[in-house]
Write a protein that holds these residues in place. Sequence first.
Motif, PDB file in Angstrom:
ATOM      1  N   THR A   1      36.484  10.937 -47.496  1.00  0.00           N
ATOM      2  CA  THR A   1      36.777   9.909 -46.501  1.00  0.00           C
ATOM      3  C   THR A   1      36.582   8.490 -47.039  1.00  0.00           C
ATOM      4  O   THR A   1      37.234   7.562 -46.565  1.00  0.00           O
ATOM      5  N   ALA A   2      35.749   8.304 -48.038  1.00  0.00           N
ATOM      6  CA  ALA A   2      35.489   6.969 -48.582  1.00  0.00           C
ATOM      7  C   ALA A   2      36.721   6.336 -49.211  1.00  0.00           C
ATOM      8  O   ALA A   2      36.823   5.108 -49.282  1.00  0.00           O
ATOM      9  N   ILE A   3      37.684   7.129 -49.665  1.00  0.00           N
ATOM     10  CA  ILE A   3      38.871   6.543 -50.304  1.00  0.00           C
ATOM     11  C   ILE A   3      40.004   6.270 -49.320  1.00  0.00           C
ATOM     12  O   ILE A   3      40.961   5.587 -49.668  1.00  0.00           O
ATOM     13  N   ARG A   4      39.918   6.782 -48.107  1.00  0.00           N
ATOM     14  CA  ARG A   4      41.019   6.644 -47.141  1.00  0.00           C
ATOM     15  C   ARG A   4      41.512   5.208 -46.961  1.00  0.00           C
ATOM     16  O   ARG A   4      42.719   4.984 -46.915  1.00  0.00           O
ATOM     17  N   PRO A   5      40.632   4.212 -46.863  1.00  0.00           N
ATOM     18  CA  PRO A   5      41.148   2.847 -46.684  1.00  0.00           C
ATOM     19  C   PRO A   5      41.925   2.308 -47.883  1.00  0.00           C
ATOM     20  O   PRO A   5      42.676   1.349 -47.763  1.00  0.00           O
ATOM     21  N   TYR A   6      41.767   2.930 -49.056  1.00  0.00           N
ATOM     22  CA  TYR A   6      42.363   2.397 -50.276  1.00  0.00           C
ATOM     23  C   TYR A   6      43.657   3.105 -50.685  1.00  0.00           C
ATOM     24  O   TYR A   6      44.361   2.641 -51.575  1.00  0.00           O
TER      25      TYR A   6
ATOM     26  N   TYR B   1      52.206   7.807 -52.637  1.00  0.00           N
ATOM     27  CA  TYR B   1      50.959   7.135 -52.292  1.00  0.00           C
ATOM     28  C   TYR B   1      50.311   6.633 -53.575  1.00  0.00           C
ATOM     29  O   TYR B   1      50.444   7.260 -54.630  1.00  0.00           O
ATOM     30  N   GLU B   2      49.602   5.511 -53.472  1.00  0.00           N
ATOM     31  CA  GLU B   2      48.887   4.964 -54.627  1.00  0.00           C
ATOM     32  C   GLU B   2      47.475   4.547 -54.229  1.00  0.00           C
ATOM     33  O   GLU B   2      47.238   4.118 -53.097  1.00  0.00           O
ATOM     34  N   VAL B   3      46.576   4.682 -55.192  1.00  0.00           N
ATOM     35  CA  VAL B   3      45.202   4.204 -55.037  1.00  0.00           C
ATOM     36  C   VAL B   3      44.743   3.698 -56.404  1.00  0.00           C
ATOM     37  O   VAL B   3      45.022   4.308 -57.435  1.00  0.00           O
ATOM     38  N   GLU B   4      44.078   2.555 -56.393  1.00  0.00           N
ATOM     39  CA  GLU B   4      43.552   2.004 -57.648  1.00  0.00           C
ATOM     40  C   GLU B   4      42.417   2.884 -58.145  1.00  0.00           C
ATOM     41  O   GLU B   4      41.600   3.373 -57.359  1.00  0.00           O
ATOM     42  N   SER B   5      42.357   3.068 -59.451  1.00  0.00           N
ATOM     43  CA  SER B   5      41.365   3.971 -60.041  1.00  0.00           C
ATOM     44  C   SER B   5      39.927   3.523 -59.759  1.00  0.00           C
ATOM     45  O   SER B   5      39.032   4.359 -59.680  1.00  0.00           O
ATOM     46  N   LYS B   6      39.708   2.237 -59.558  1.00  0.00           N
ATOM     47  CA  LYS B   6      38.336   1.772 -59.300  1.00  0.00           C
ATOM     48  C   LYS B   6      37.778   2.301 -57.986  1.00  0.00           C
ATOM     49  O   LYS B   6      36.568   2.313 -57.783  1.00  0.00           O
ATOM     50  N   TYR B   7      38.644   2.766 -57.074  1.00  0.00           N
ATOM     51  CA  TYR B   7      38.194   3.306 -55.794  1.00  0.00           C
ATOM     52  C   TYR B   7      38.032   4.821 -55.803  1.00  0.00           C
ATOM     53  O   TYR B   7      37.555   5.399 -54.830  1.00  0.00           O
ATOM     54  N   LEU B   8      38.434   5.465 -56.891  1.00  0.00           N
ATOM     55  CA  LEU B   8      38.331   6.917 -56.972  1.00  0.00           C
ATOM     56  C   LEU B   8      36.882   7.343 -57.197  1.00  0.00           C
ATOM     57  O   LEU B   8      36.115   6.625 -57.838  1.00  0.00           O
ATOM     58  N   PRO B   9      36.504   8.514 -56.696  1.00  0.00           N
ATOM     59  CA  PRO B   9      35.135   8.989 -56.910  1.00  0.00           C
ATOM     60  C   PRO B   9      34.910   9.374 -58.369  1.00  0.00           C
ATOM     61  O   PRO B   9      35.856   9.476 -59.151  1.00  0.00           O
ATOM     62  N   GLY B  10      33.691   9.623 -58.729  1.00  0.00           N
ATOM     63  CA  GLY B  10      33.335   9.970 -60.102  1.00  0.00           C
ATOM     64  C   GLY B  10      33.754  11.372 -60.508  1.00  0.00           C
ATOM     65  O   GLY B  10      33.535  11.769 -61.643  1.00  0.00           O
ATOM     66  N   THR B  11      34.355  12.127 -59.613  1.00  0.00           N
ATOM     67  CA  THR B  11      34.848  13.462 -59.949  1.00  0.00           C
ATOM     68  C   THR B  11      36.197  13.346 -60.657  1.00  0.00           C
ATOM     69  O   THR B  11      36.689  12.248 -60.881  1.00  0.00           O
ATOM     70  N   ASP B  12      36.806  14.484 -60.978  1.00  0.00           N
ATOM     71  CA  ASP B  12      38.095  14.461 -61.688  1.00  0.00           C
ATOM     72  C   ASP B  12      39.286  14.642 -60.762  1.00  0.00           C
ATOM     73  O   ASP B  12      40.412  14.788 -61.235  1.00  0.00           O
TER      74      ASP B  12
END
Length: 89
Positions: free
Chosen positions: A79-84, A48-59
Amino acid sequence: MEKYKVVNRNIRFDSRELSSPYRCKYGDKNDFEILRVTCTYGSETRVYEVESKYLPGTDSIRFKAFPDGDSFTIEWGPTAIRPYVKRVQ
């Protein structure tokens, strides 16, 4: 800046609570462009991949894995990252 940050997770249903999430720690999201998470269960491997710009401010992000016959399903959190989050393999 690196292109990828890779996190590998082995899925286990025999020794882990189903409600217990798997953590994918990536550190500073500004150090890479794409977070790549490789999940392995038995002989099945998914990427699975997600662009870093969609990741939350946590680590880190988390996912829950559920058995599905001889395979598994994944529920990403928050849940906010699920679409990405995209399955690429």
